[in-house]
Write a protein that holds these residues in place. Structure first.
Motif, PDB file in Angstrom:
ATOM      1  N   ILE A 186       0.984  -0.908  -0.365  1.00 20.03           N
ATOM      2  CA  ILE A 186       0.027   0.153  -0.200  1.00 20.03           C
ATOM      3  C   ILE A 186       0.937   0.843   0.285  1.00 20.03           C
ATOM      4  O   ILE A 186       1.494   1.191   0.715  1.00 20.03           O
ATOM      5  N   ALA A 187       0.974   2.095  -0.591  1.00 21.84           N
ATOM      6  CA  ALA A 187       2.156   3.096  -1.602  1.00 21.84           C
ATOM      7  C   ALA A 187       1.396   4.328  -1.366  1.00 21.84           C
ATOM      8  O   ALA A 187       0.411   4.030  -2.383  1.00 21.84           O
ATOM      9  N   ALA A 188       1.425   5.459  -1.209  1.00 21.76           N
ATOM     10  CA  ALA A 188       1.997   6.552  -2.284  1.00 21.76           C
ATOM     11  C   ALA A 188       2.195   6.416  -3.549  1.00 21.76           C
ATOM     12  O   ALA A 188       2.578   6.376  -4.005  1.00 21.76           O
ATOM     13  N   GLY A 189       1.386   7.590  -4.613  1.00 21.64           N
ATOM     14  CA  GLY A 189       1.944   7.716  -5.354  1.00 21.64           C
ATOM     15  C   GLY A 189       3.115   8.242  -5.943  1.00 21.64           C
ATOM     16  O   GLY A 189       3.977   8.698  -5.054  1.00 21.64           O
ATOM     17  N   GLY A 190       3.609   7.840  -7.375  1.00 23.48           N
ATOM     18  CA  GLY A 190       4.898   9.204  -7.421  1.00 23.48           C
ATOM     19  C   GLY A 190       6.368   8.149  -7.795  1.00 23.48           C
ATOM     20  O   GLY A 190       6.084   6.817  -8.192  1.00 23.48           O
ATOM     21  N   GLN A 191       7.629   8.821  -6.971  1.00 26.33           N
ATOM     22  CA  GLN A 191       8.354   7.364  -7.031  1.00 26.33           C
ATOM     23  C   GLN A 191       8.268   6.016  -6.869  1.00 26.33           C
ATOM     24  O   GLN A 191       9.373   5.663  -7.071  1.00 26.33           O
ATOM     25  N   THR A 192       8.088   6.032  -5.806  1.00 25.28           N
ATOM     26  CA  THR A 192       7.860   5.138  -4.895  1.00 25.28           C
ATOM     27  C   THR A 192       6.949   3.358  -5.892  1.00 25.28           C
ATOM     28  O   THR A 192       7.396   2.400  -5.887  1.00 25.28           O
ATOM     29  N   LYS A 236      -0.876  12.466 -10.112  1.00 21.81           N
ATOM     30  CA  LYS A 236      -1.781  11.766 -10.386  1.00 21.81           C
ATOM     31  C   LYS A 236      -1.280  10.843 -12.023  1.00 21.81           C
ATOM     32  O   LYS A 236      -1.783   9.907 -11.989  1.00 21.81           O
ATOM     33  N   ALA A 237      -0.580  11.529 -12.744  1.00 24.18           N
ATOM     34  CA  ALA A 237      -0.386  11.122 -13.523  1.00 24.18           C
ATOM     35  C   ALA A 237       0.495   9.586 -13.530  1.00 24.18           C
ATOM     36  O   ALA A 237       0.143   8.116 -14.799  1.00 24.18           O
ATOM     37  N   ASP A 238       1.891   9.528 -12.808  1.00 20.52           N
ATOM     38  CA  ASP A 238       1.803   8.794 -12.622  1.00 20.52           C
ATOM     39  C   ASP A 238       1.298   7.119 -11.868  1.00 20.52           C
ATOM     40  O   ASP A 238       1.011   6.275 -12.260  1.00 20.52           O
ATOM     41  N   THR A 239       0.135   7.773 -11.033  1.00 21.73           N
ATOM     42  CA  THR A 239      -0.999   6.710 -10.170  1.00 21.73           C
ATOM     43  C   THR A 239      -1.949   5.677 -11.388  1.00 21.73           C
ATOM     44  O   THR A 239      -2.006   4.923 -11.665  1.00 21.73           O
TER      45      THR A 239
END
Length: 279
Positions: free
Chosen positions: A242-248, A269-272
């Protein structure tokens, strides 16, 4: 005398998160291997101390323009990674005639007249956000340009999806700006008390005591200021993250860990959504 010197201009800390800093460190690792000296100017706070491995100054370079420009002297390359920087400041930096690498992955400003524009957002190369490409700008678009931390390159994609979940990884970046970690942990404890949980505590967390209230369980492992190796191990041994959007998200995809991505800030948003589109 070494004239191969890079100045990184970026931001990060408890309020802004650590993504811009960690991803530029990944890029600088490669430049350092080619003999470049690295210096950082960061609009941030002392919470970044634990993650920095290059010389750095902390000050608000947006308002202290003259101090920023003083640091441009004798630099052979500028790496600019900022969502706060204004267009006129980008043009001002460009006027010093130092080649610029601009990570332009939020607004797609396309403001540079020469240099390098980088946007590794997944599927970006298939979109027309940079349709008016400039002749003297090199565009590096799409996820093949993602700068993973060097330790990730040693890992092969696992991509083993198990039918039953026995371990969950919870990671909301370096600062957990929405205070979601204790809330998610509480929900998991109620509904899945016997499942093991790795909880990643970043250097900018202000909610550690609240997290500890939900961590009096032998199945919960709090990992504070996780090293890259610890992050990889947790990703590899977890059945879901369970992770935040972005680099991870890019790191989890490289390892192949199934992920529930939670969008915390608009610029992720675009990454996710991109990872959702490609499955």
């Amino acid at each position: 005398m070494n004239n191969k010197k890079i100045l990184v201009i970026t931001e990060g800390g408890k309020t802004l998160g650590f993504g811009h800093i960690t991803r530029t460190i990944s890029i600088c690792t490669i430049f350092a291997s080619f003999g470049y000296e690295i210096e950082y100017i960061i609009n941030g706070d002392s919470s970044i101390d634990n993650i920095m491995n290059y010389p750095y100054q902390i000050f608000d370079w947006q308002t202290e323009q003259s101090r920023l420009e003083e640091n441009l002297k004798n630099k052979s390359l500028i790496l600019l990674d900022s969502i706060l920087v204004k267009d006129d400041q980008i043009k001002r930096i460009e006027s010093f005639n130092i080649p610029i690498i601009f990570i332009d992955d939020e607004k797609q400003r396309n403001i540079l007249n020469k240099g390098f524009v980088v946007d590794w957002t997944i599927l970006r190369e298939k979109e027309n956000l940079f349709e008016n490409k400039k002749e003297n700008v090199k565009y590096l678009l799409g996820s093949k340009y993602i700068p993973l931390r060097k330790e990730f390159y040693k890992e092969n994609i696992q991509n083993i999806i198990k039918e039953n979940v026995s371990k969950i990884m919870i990671t909301f970046g370096g600062s957990d700006v929405r205070n979601l970690t204790p809330k998610i942990l509480e929900i998991l404890n109620i509904n899945f008390p016997n499942i093991k949980k790795d909880v990643i505590i970043g250097p900018g967390f202000n909610n550690l005591e609240e997290i500890k209230k939900h961590s009096n369980n032998a199945n919960i492992n709090l990992i504070t200021n996780a090293s890259t190796e610890q992050m990889i191990e947790s990703m590899k041994t977890s059945d879901i993250a369970i992770a935040a959007g972005g680099q991870t998200l890019y790191e989890l995809a490289h390892i192949g860990t199934p992920t529930i991505g939670i969008l915390l800030v608009e610029n992720a948003k675009a990454d996710t959504m991109g990872w959702s589109k490609v499955g």
